[in-house]
Design a protein around this motif. Structure first.
Motif, PDB file in Angstrom:
ATOM      1  N   THR A  54      43.262 -15.544 -97.755  1.00 27.05           N
ATOM      2  CA  THR A  54      43.097 -15.610 -99.208  1.00 27.05           C
ATOM      3  C   THR A  54      42.178 -14.500 -99.706  1.00 27.05           C
ATOM      4  O   THR A  54      42.454 -13.843-100.725  1.00 27.05           O
ATOM      5  CB  THR A  54      42.519 -16.980 -99.606  1.00 27.05           C
ATOM      6  N   GLU A  55      41.081 -14.268 -98.985  1.00 25.78           N
ATOM      7  CA  GLU A  55      40.152 -13.208 -99.363  1.00 25.78           C
ATOM      8  C   GLU A  55      40.814 -11.836 -99.262  1.00 25.78           C
ATOM      9  O   GLU A  55      40.614 -10.972-100.129  1.00 25.78           O
ATOM     10  CB  GLU A  55      38.909 -13.266 -98.474  1.00 25.78           C
ATOM     11  N   HIS A  56      41.581 -11.651 -98.210  1.00 22.87           N
ATOM     12  CA  HIS A  56      42.305 -10.376 -98.035  1.00 22.87           C
ATOM     13  C   HIS A  56      43.228 -10.133 -99.223  1.00 22.87           C
ATOM     14  O   HIS A  56      43.261  -9.028 -99.793  1.00 22.87           O
ATOM     15  CB  HIS A  56      43.101 -10.433 -96.731  1.00 22.87           C
ATOM     16  N   PHE A  57      43.969 -11.156 -99.609  1.00 22.74           N
ATOM     17  CA  PHE A  57      44.894 -11.021-100.747  1.00 22.74           C
ATOM     18  C   PHE A  57      44.123 -10.756-102.038  1.00 22.74           C
ATOM     19  O   PHE A  57      44.540  -9.925-102.867  1.00 22.74           O
ATOM     20  CB  PHE A  57      45.727 -12.289-100.873  1.00 22.74           C
ATOM     21  N   ALA A  58      43.004 -11.462-102.242  1.00 21.84           N
ATOM     22  CA  ALA A  58      42.216 -11.274-103.463  1.00 21.84           C
ATOM     23  C   ALA A  58      41.648  -9.856-103.541  1.00 21.84           C
ATOM     24  O   ALA A  58      41.640  -9.237-104.611  1.00 21.84           O
ATOM     25  CB  ALA A  58      41.084 -12.303-103.520  1.00 21.84           C
ATOM     26  N   LEU A  59      41.186  -9.331-102.405  1.00 19.62           N
ATOM     27  CA  LEU A  59      40.637  -7.979-102.389  1.00 19.62           C
ATOM     28  C   LEU A  59      41.719  -6.943-102.647  1.00 19.62           C
ATOM     29  O   LEU A  59      41.487  -5.948-103.358  1.00 19.62           O
ATOM     30  CB  LEU A  59      39.950  -7.708-101.050  1.00 19.62           C
ATOM     31  N   GLN A  60      42.892  -7.149-102.077  1.00 20.57           N
ATOM     32  CA  GLN A  60      43.999  -6.231-102.348  1.00 20.57           C
ATOM     33  C   GLN A  60      44.381  -6.259-103.824  1.00 20.57           C
ATOM     34  O   GLN A  60      44.658  -5.208-104.420  1.00 20.57           O
ATOM     35  CB  GLN A  60      45.210  -6.603-101.495  1.00 20.57           C
ATOM     36  N   ILE A  75      38.029  -5.230 -96.974  1.00 20.20           N
ATOM     37  CA  ILE A  75      39.308  -5.438 -96.296  1.00 20.20           C
ATOM     38  C   ILE A  75      39.239  -4.919 -94.866  1.00 20.20           C
ATOM     39  O   ILE A  75      39.774  -5.536 -93.933  1.00 20.20           O
ATOM     40  CB  ILE A  75      40.440  -4.741 -97.073  1.00 20.20           C
ATOM     41  N   GLN A  76      38.538  -3.800 -94.668  1.00 23.09           N
ATOM     42  CA  GLN A  76      38.411  -3.251 -93.323  1.00 23.09           C
ATOM     43  C   GLN A  76      37.647  -4.211 -92.407  1.00 23.09           C
ATOM     44  O   GLN A  76      37.965  -4.327 -91.217  1.00 23.09           O
ATOM     45  CB  GLN A  76      37.690  -1.890 -93.363  1.00 23.09           C
ATOM     46  N   ARG A  77      36.653  -4.907 -92.944  1.00 25.13           N
ATOM     47  CA  ARG A  77      35.923  -5.884 -92.129  1.00 25.13           C
ATOM     48  C   ARG A  77      36.845  -7.020 -91.704  1.00 25.13           C
ATOM     49  O   ARG A  77      36.781  -7.501 -90.574  1.00 25.13           O
ATOM     50  CB  ARG A  77      34.734  -6.435 -92.916  1.00 25.13           C
ATOM     51  N   ILE A  78      37.681  -7.475 -92.629  1.00 24.32           N
ATOM     52  CA  ILE A  78      38.623  -8.547 -92.292  1.00 24.32           C
ATOM     53  C   ILE A  78      39.623  -8.062 -91.250  1.00 24.32           C
ATOM     54  O   ILE A  78      39.945  -8.778 -90.291  1.00 24.32           O
ATOM     55  CB  ILE A  78      39.338  -9.042 -93.561  1.00 24.32           C
ATOM     56  N   ARG A  79      40.097  -6.831 -91.405  1.00 27.03           N
ATOM     57  CA  ARG A  79      41.032  -6.293 -90.425  1.00 27.03           C
ATOM     58  C   ARG A  79      40.384  -6.158 -89.046  1.00 27.03           C
ATOM     59  O   ARG A  79      41.037  -6.368 -88.015  1.00 27.03           O
ATOM     60  CB  ARG A  79      41.558  -4.940 -90.891  1.00 27.03           C
ATOM     61  N   ALA A  80      39.112  -5.802 -89.034  1.00 28.96           N
ATOM     62  CA  ALA A  80      38.409  -5.708 -87.753  1.00 28.96           C
ATOM     63  C   ALA A  80      38.333  -7.073 -87.072  1.00 28.96           C
ATOM     64  O   ALA A  80      38.444  -7.178 -85.836  1.00 28.96           O
ATOM     65  CB  ALA A  80      37.008  -5.135 -87.967  1.00 28.96           C
ATOM     66  N   TYR A  81      38.155  -8.108 -87.876  1.00 31.86           N
ATOM     67  CA  TYR A  81      38.134  -9.459 -87.299  1.00 31.86           C
ATOM     68  C   TYR A  81      39.518  -9.846 -86.790  1.00 31.86           C
ATOM     69  O   TYR A  81      39.642 -10.469 -85.724  1.00 31.86           O
ATOM     70  CB  TYR A  81      37.651 -10.468 -88.340  1.00 31.86           C
TER      71      TYR A  81
END
Length: 205
Positions: free
Chosen positions: A22-28, A102-108
């Motif tokens: 959800t956070e990824h989508f909101a940031l995008q 978003i990069q932090r989420i992708r790293a996770y």
């Protein structure tokens, strides 16, 4: 003799993965909205400049009206340009922060499974930026805010030259040189403002 038990990594909870998605989508969505807003604001300003210059051209047919009209239009356009530059820098900062998160989420995502790493390569905001784009201090020269700032500096310099030529005795050449100086100072101030706003983001890379 007992074998030492290996500690297996704890699988993330479904709730956490759902929250990250959800956070990824909101940031995008936030990053995309800043691009749309930047284009809209730049278009509004450039349309205002175009309309103002056309109106000044028509007013030029009446010399008595031209000075009064230009004295109103040029300062208004210059102020509108500065407001636009400030907001464009704000949207650029929001976009950069959203991409960094978003990069932090992708790293996770990449840490969840060893086979996932090739699909989520590391991407630092300061070194590579987003999708391989490099962000440096010189990057502010190629932003929408700088494009508007250049046009606004020309507007401000032209208005200053016209006012000086009409209300002072420094002559046409002196007025033009003063207008060029005013425009360069305005452009330098806008670039300095952008660099100051972006410096904390660039220093994190």
């Amino acid at each position: 003799m007992t074998n030492e038990s290996q500690v297996e990594p704890v699988a993330p909870s479904p709730a956490l993965l759902a929250a990250l998605g959800t956070e990824h989508f909101a940031l995008q969505s936030a990053a995309s909205s800043t691009i749309g807003e930047s284009g809209g604001r730049a278009s509004i300003y450039l349309a205002a400049v175009s309309g103002g210059l056309v109106a000044i051209g028509f007013a030029g047919q009446a010399p008595g009206l031209l000075l009064a009209f230009a004295s109103t239009v040029f300062p208004t356009l210059f102020a509108l340009g500065w407001f636009t530059v400030v907001r464009l820098v704000d949207t650029s900062v929001v976009n950069a922060v959203a991409l960094a998160r978003i990069q932090r989420i992708r790293a996770y995502y990449a840490s969840l499974d060893p086979s996932a790493a090739p699909f989520f390569p590391p991407d630092s905001l300061g070194s590579q930026g987003s999708l391989g784009v490099r962000y440096r201090r010189g990057s502010v020269l190629f932003t929408t805010a700088t494009m508007v700032a250049v046009v606004n500096s020309v507007v401000g310099g032209s208005g200053a030259a016209m006012m000086l030529s009409a209300f002072t005795r420094i002559g046409v050449l002196g007025s033009v040189l003063a207008g060029v100086g005013f425009g360069l100072v305005a452009l330098g101030a806008s670039l300095r403002y952008q660099i100051r706003r972006f410096s904390p983001l660039l220093n994190r890379g």
